[in-house]
Design a protein around this motif. Structure first.
Motif, PDB file in Angstrom:
ATOM      1  N   ALA A 193       0.831  -1.210   0.000  1.00 17.97           N
ATOM      2  CA  ALA A 193       0.000   0.000   0.000  1.00 17.97           C
ATOM      3  C   ALA A 193       0.867   1.261   0.000  1.00 17.97           C
ATOM      4  O   ALA A 193       0.620   2.211  -0.765  1.00 17.97           O
ATOM      5  CB  ALA A 193      -0.926  -0.014   1.216  1.00 17.97           C
ATOM      6  N   GLY A 194       1.891   1.290   0.847  1.00 19.82           N
ATOM      7  CA  GLY A 194       2.764   2.456   0.918  1.00 19.82           C
ATOM      8  C   GLY A 194       3.550   2.672  -0.366  1.00 19.82           C
ATOM      9  O   GLY A 194       3.701   3.812  -0.829  1.00 19.82           O
ATOM     10  N   ILE A 195       4.031   1.609  -0.970  1.00 12.17           N
ATOM     11  CA  ILE A 195       4.785   1.707  -2.220  1.00 12.17           C
ATOM     12  C   ILE A 195       3.912   2.258  -3.338  1.00 12.17           C
ATOM     13  O   ILE A 195       4.342   3.113  -4.127  1.00 12.17           O
ATOM     14  CB  ILE A 195       5.353   0.321  -2.605  1.00 12.17           C
ATOM     15  CG1 ILE A 195       6.479  -0.063  -1.646  1.00 12.17           C
ATOM     16  CG2 ILE A 195       5.874   0.323  -4.046  1.00 12.17           C
ATOM     17  CD1 ILE A 195       6.894  -1.513  -1.752  1.00 12.17           C
ATOM     18  N   THR A 196       2.681   1.775  -3.409  1.00 16.20           N
ATOM     19  CA  THR A 196       1.757   2.251  -4.443  1.00 16.20           C
ATOM     20  C   THR A 196       1.505   3.748  -4.304  1.00 16.20           C
ATOM     21  O   THR A 196       1.542   4.505  -5.292  1.00 16.20           O
ATOM     22  CB  THR A 196       0.425   1.490  -4.355  1.00 16.20           C
ATOM     23  OG1 THR A 196       0.670   0.085  -4.483  1.00 16.20           O
ATOM     24  CG2 THR A 196      -0.534   1.937  -5.450  1.00 16.20           C
TER      25      THR A 196
ATOM     26  N   ILE B 158       8.553  13.471  -0.700  1.00 14.72           N
ATOM     27  CA  ILE B 158       7.379  12.590  -0.808  1.00 14.72           C
ATOM     28  C   ILE B 158       7.636  11.275  -0.078  1.00 14.72           C
ATOM     29  O   ILE B 158       6.761  10.766   0.642  1.00 14.72           O
ATOM     30  CB  ILE B 158       7.037  12.334  -2.294  1.00 14.72           C
ATOM     31  CG1 ILE B 158       6.443  13.598  -2.915  1.00 14.72           C
ATOM     32  CG2 ILE B 158       6.068  11.153  -2.440  1.00 14.72           C
ATOM     33  CD1 ILE B 158       6.284  13.524  -4.418  1.00 14.72           C
ATOM     34  N   ALA B 159       8.825  10.710  -0.251  1.00  9.22           N
ATOM     35  CA  ALA B 159       9.150   9.454   0.426  1.00  9.22           C
ATOM     36  C   ALA B 159       9.066   9.609   1.940  1.00  9.22           C
ATOM     37  O   ALA B 159       8.502   8.748   2.638  1.00  9.22           O
ATOM     38  CB  ALA B 159      10.549   8.989   0.022  1.00  9.22           C
ATOM     39  N   ILE B 160       9.600  10.713   2.450  1.00 13.82           N
ATOM     40  CA  ILE B 160       9.546  10.960   3.895  1.00 13.82           C
ATOM     41  C   ILE B 160       8.105  11.134   4.359  1.00 13.82           C
ATOM     42  O   ILE B 160       7.675  10.578   5.379  1.00 13.82           O
ATOM     43  CB  ILE B 160      10.379  12.204   4.255  1.00 13.82           C
ATOM     44  CG1 ILE B 160      11.861  11.947   3.956  1.00 13.82           C
ATOM     45  CG2 ILE B 160      10.184  12.581   5.723  1.00 13.82           C
ATOM     46  CD1 ILE B 160      12.737  13.172   4.097  1.00 13.82           C
ATOM     47  N   THR B 161       7.322  11.903   3.584  1.00 15.66           N
ATOM     48  CA  THR B 161       5.927  12.181   3.948  1.00 15.66           C
ATOM     49  C   THR B 161       5.081  10.921   3.951  1.00 15.66           C
ATOM     50  O   THR B 161       4.211  10.737   4.822  1.00 15.66           O
ATOM     51  CB  THR B 161       5.326  13.202   2.967  1.00 15.66           C
ATOM     52  OG1 THR B 161       6.126  14.390   2.966  1.00 15.66           O
ATOM     53  CG2 THR B 161       3.895  13.547   3.354  1.00 15.66           C
ATOM     54  N   VAL B 162       5.332  10.030   3.008  1.00 15.36           N
ATOM     55  CA  VAL B 162       4.531   8.802   2.904  1.00 15.36           C
ATOM     56  C   VAL B 162       4.871   7.820   4.015  1.00 15.36           C
ATOM     57  O   VAL B 162       3.979   7.221   4.634  1.00 15.36           O
ATOM     58  CB  VAL B 162       4.749   8.140   1.525  1.00 15.36           C
ATOM     59  CG1 VAL B 162       4.141   6.734   1.497  1.00 15.36           C
ATOM     60  CG2 VAL B 162       4.126   8.988   0.431  1.00 15.36           C
ATOM     61  N   TRP B 163       6.157   7.646   4.306  1.00  9.55           N
ATOM     62  CA  TRP B 163       6.561   6.555   5.192  1.00  9.55           C
ATOM     63  C   TRP B 163       6.691   6.952   6.656  1.00  9.55           C
ATOM     64  O   TRP B 163       6.601   6.076   7.542  1.00  9.55           O
ATOM     65  CB  TRP B 163       7.878   5.957   4.708  1.00  9.55           C
ATOM     66  CG  TRP B 163       7.702   5.252   3.398  1.00  9.55           C
ATOM     67  CD1 TRP B 163       8.047   5.703   2.157  1.00  9.55           C
ATOM     68  CD2 TRP B 163       7.089   3.980   3.196  1.00  9.55           C
ATOM     69  NE1 TRP B 163       7.696   4.795   1.193  1.00  9.55           N
ATOM     70  CE2 TRP B 163       7.104   3.720   1.795  1.00  9.55           C
ATOM     71  CE3 TRP B 163       6.528   3.026   4.054  1.00  9.55           C
ATOM     72  CZ2 TRP B 163       6.575   2.556   1.257  1.00  9.55           C
ATOM     73  CZ3 TRP B 163       6.014   1.864   3.507  1.00  9.55           C
ATOM     74  CH2 TRP B 163       6.032   1.632   2.131  1.00  9.55           C
ATOM     75  N   LEU B 164       6.864   8.238   6.960  1.00  8.35           N
ATOM     76  CA  LEU B 164       6.991   8.636   8.362  1.00  8.35           C
ATOM     77  C   LEU B 164       5.757   8.286   9.198  1.00  8.35           C
ATOM     78  O   LEU B 164       5.895   7.778  10.323  1.00  8.35           O
ATOM     79  CB  LEU B 164       7.294  10.138   8.445  1.00  8.35           C
ATOM     80  CG  LEU B 164       7.620  10.664   9.847  1.00  8.35           C
ATOM     81  CD1 LEU B 164       8.837   9.937  10.419  1.00  8.35           C
ATOM     82  CD2 LEU B 164       7.889  12.176   9.805  1.00  8.35           C
ATOM     83  N   PRO B 165       4.529   8.530   8.691  1.00 10.34           N
ATOM     84  CA  PRO B 165       3.352   8.128   9.485  1.00 10.34           C
ATOM     85  C   PRO B 165       3.318   6.641   9.799  1.00 10.34           C
ATOM     86  O   PRO B 165       2.881   6.235  10.885  1.00 10.34           O
ATOM     87  CB  PRO B 165       2.173   8.542   8.591  1.00 10.34           C
ATOM     88  CG  PRO B 165       2.713   9.631   7.733  1.00 10.34           C
ATOM     89  CD  PRO B 165       4.126   9.265   7.477  1.00 10.34           C
ATOM     90  N   PHE B 166       3.750   5.806   8.864  1.00  5.36           N
ATOM     91  CA  PHE B 166       3.768   4.364   9.108  1.00  5.36           C
ATOM     92  C   PHE B 166       4.698   4.002  10.267  1.00  5.36           C
ATOM     93  O   PHE B 166       4.463   3.022  10.978  1.00  5.36           O
ATOM     94  CB  PHE B 166       4.232   3.612   7.854  1.00  5.36           C
ATOM     95  CG  PHE B 166       3.193   3.526   6.774  1.00  5.36           C
ATOM     96  CD1 PHE B 166       2.066   2.731   6.931  1.00  5.36           C
ATOM     97  CD2 PHE B 166       3.341   4.233   5.596  1.00  5.36           C
ATOM     98  CE1 PHE B 166       1.116   2.639   5.932  1.00  5.36           C
ATOM     99  CE2 PHE B 166       2.393   4.154   4.583  1.00  5.36           C
ATOM    100  CZ  PHE B 166       1.275   3.353   4.751  1.00  5.36           C
ATOM    101  N   LEU B 167       5.765   4.806  10.450  1.00  2.00           N
ATOM    102  CA  LEU B 167       6.714   4.543  11.526  1.00  2.00           C
ATOM    103  C   LEU B 167       6.209   5.030  12.884  1.00  2.00           C
ATOM    104  O   LEU B 167       6.651   4.550  13.926  1.00  2.00           O
ATOM    105  CB  LEU B 167       8.058   5.213  11.216  1.00  2.00           C
ATOM    106  CG  LEU B 167       8.837   4.653  10.028  1.00  2.00           C
ATOM    107  CD1 LEU B 167      10.028   5.549   9.723  1.00  2.00           C
ATOM    108  CD2 LEU B 167       9.307   3.227  10.311  1.00  2.00           C
ATOM    109  N   LEU B 168       5.288   5.990  12.869  1.00  2.00           N
ATOM    110  CA  LEU B 168       4.809   6.585  14.120  1.00  2.00           C
ATOM    111  C   LEU B 168       3.468   6.029  14.578  1.00  2.00           C
ATOM    112  O   LEU B 168       3.163   6.053  15.774  1.00  2.00           O
ATOM    113  CB  LEU B 168       4.702   8.109  13.950  1.00  2.00           C
ATOM    114  CG  LEU B 168       6.023   8.831  13.623  1.00  2.00           C
ATOM    115  CD1 LEU B 168       5.780  10.317  13.449  1.00  2.00           C
ATOM    116  CD2 LEU B 168       7.065   8.576  14.701  1.00  2.00           C
TER     117      LEU B 168
END
Length: 501
Positions: free
Chosen positions: A440-443, A468-478
């Motif tokens: 989902a995140g990659i898409t 964009i990469a930071i914005t997409v994946w940072l929420p998944f880490l938090l």
């Protein structure tokens, strides 16, 4: 607690970071001084011919076949482990003698076989370089073996610093070749680097332990220990053979596409292989050094957790690089003799090659997990399947897709190897939640990055892609979920992030 943060990974990472910086510097200087011309192509052809019989044996067979067995013998009988080293050294010397003589005598046929489509001048230069490079084979083999033995003592200095020493030699050789207008320095400096590293490693091992057994009666077990070593190595010998056959096919297809494509492939690999060298290679070594011969639930959990971390780190990077191939190539290499044609060919290869970065990086580690569990036959079988797919893509599509075929073949190899490794280890079901969220995140990242690349020009497209990469994946880490759960042991080591965990 991530055990690999305590067991040498930091020293391996620091060494690999230094060597990777020098590697990028080396490739940048090569690009500026030689571009994608005959000398650049000849150096790559010679390098492939010299590494063809040795690189796989040292990098895969010897490390995976010797290190776990050495660890096991250490726990049983220290003198038996020392005898194993002497036996392995004898095999290495015999192998080196045969390889050196063969390559030196048949350097021209080797060059013709590896790059039949390259122009005659490039093949002649390659054959001359190959003769000199062949002289370093015994030092390469023995120093590689000793550096992996050092890991059995929890010391990873030799493994960490070998690439740095060889990169310094390559840079020095290239500089001397340009200054004196003598191509042989490209190979001569490499031989000097191998001799220096061998001497350094031999003295280091001698300081850790004696190199000969204390008890004379242990020699009666030489036949049995040799048999155990050979039995452990035999399944692994197919890995370098099939791996080097795959590399030869890649070189052949590259030469059919044009002499300039040969160095373009290596320039692209320099970028893609960064993650593997900095993450998967040291983690694989640490896994074999700390969990060699173990297959219990603790070892499985360790490998599963580490594989998950590699996925989190590598797949977002794969999307970023694949969609920004031309800006990255321009930023890294576009100077001196590296012209617009070189940018175009290298970017085309990088686009498809980096698309499989996440699979390639994760699968490399998973194969090392199988090696650590002494499941070498299984590792060989799934590697053969992946290589066959890679070869089929290269041989079947090169006339239709052009340079992109090389990258697509490498990506296909990584995909097949990764899926089969997950299945073989039984991780696919256990990690299904993480895999689903990653997809989902990659898409989401791909869609947003694609839009940014279309709308913006260099260098703003690259900068926007990073944001964009930071914005997409940072929420998944938090936010609580499988990604945060998998990354938590690592994030807790970072002071600025720990307060949010």
């Amino acid at each position: 607690m991530l055990d690999w943060l305590k067991h040498g990974y930091v020293s391996l990472l620091l060494g690999n970071l230094s060597s990777k910086f020098l590697g990028l510097l080396r490739e940048g200087l090569f690009a500026a001084w030689f571009g994608t011309g005959d000398v650049a192509a000849a150096y790559r052809i010679a390098q492939t011919g010299y590494l063809l019989p040795t690189h796989g044996v040292i990098g895969d067979s010897l490390s995976a076949g010797l290190l776990p067995l050495y660890k096991k013998l250490q726990s049983e009988n220290q003198d038996a482990a020392r005898l194993l080293v002497l036996i392995a050294s004898l095999y290495g010397l015999v192998f080196s003698f045969v390889v050196t003589v063969t390559i030196y005598r048949y350097s021209h046929p080797f060059a013709d076989m590896i790059a039949p489509g390259a122009n005659p001048q490039a093949r002649d230069i390659a054959a001359n370089l190959l003769k000199v490079m062949a002289l370093s084979t015994p030092f390469y083999v023995l120093s590689g073996m000793l550096s992996y033995l050092e890991a059995a003592y929890g010391r990873f200095g030799a493994i960490a610093w070998r690439p740095m020493i060889l990169n310094i030699g390559s840079i020095g050789g290239a500089a001397l070749a340009v200054y004196f207008k003598a191509d042989h320095w490209l190979a001569t400096a490499l031989v000097i680097s191998h001799i220096f590293f061998f001497l350094r490693t031999a003295f280091e091992i001698r300081n850790l332990d004696r190199l000969t057994p204390e008890r004379r009666d242990i020699w009666k077990q030489a036949g049995r220990i040799s048999a155990r070593f050979v039995a452990n190595m035999i399944p692994l010998l197919g890995l370098p053979l099939i791996g080097q056959a795959n590399l030869v096919v890649e070189r052949i297809v590259s030469s059919w596409l044009g002499t300039t494509i040969i160095p373009s492939v290596d320039y692209a690999k320099t970028i893609v292989d960064t993650g593997t060298q900095l993450l998967a290679v040291p983690l694989g070594i640490v896994t074999m050094a700390t969990h060699g011969g173990a297959s219990g639930e603790e070892a499985r959990a360790y490998a599963r957790r580490t594989a998950g971390l590699l996925m989190i780190l590598s797949f977002p990077a794969a999307v970023l690089i694949a969609l920004n191939a031309e800006p990255i190539v321009t930023l890294v290499f576009a100077r001196g003799k590296f012209d617009q044609e070189a940018i175009a060919s290298t970017s085309a290869i990088l686009t498809t090659m980096s698309a499989g970065l996440g699979f390639s990086l994760t699968s490399y580690y998973l194969i090392k997990v199988l090696n650590a569990q002494l499941r070498n036959v299984e590792a060989f079988i799934i590697t053969v399947i992946a290589v066959i797919v890679n070869m089929a893509v290269n041989l079947g599509l090169w006339s239709y897709l052009g340079p992109q075929t090389i990258g697509l073949g490498a990506a296909s190899y990584g995909l097949v190897l990764c899926v089969l490794s997950f299945v073989q280890l039984g991780f696919l079901r256990e990690m299904r939640r993480l895999i689903f969220v990653m997809i989902a995140g990659i898409t989401f990242q791909m869609v947003l990055t694609g839009i940014a690349v279309e709308l913006l020009s260099f260098p703003f497209d690259l900068g926007a892609s990073v944001l964009i990469a930071i914005t997409v994946w940072l929420p998944f880490l938090l936010v609580p979920g499988p990604i945060k759960e998998t990354a938590k042991p690592l994030l807790q080591k970072l002071p600025l992030i720990r307060k949010f965990m």
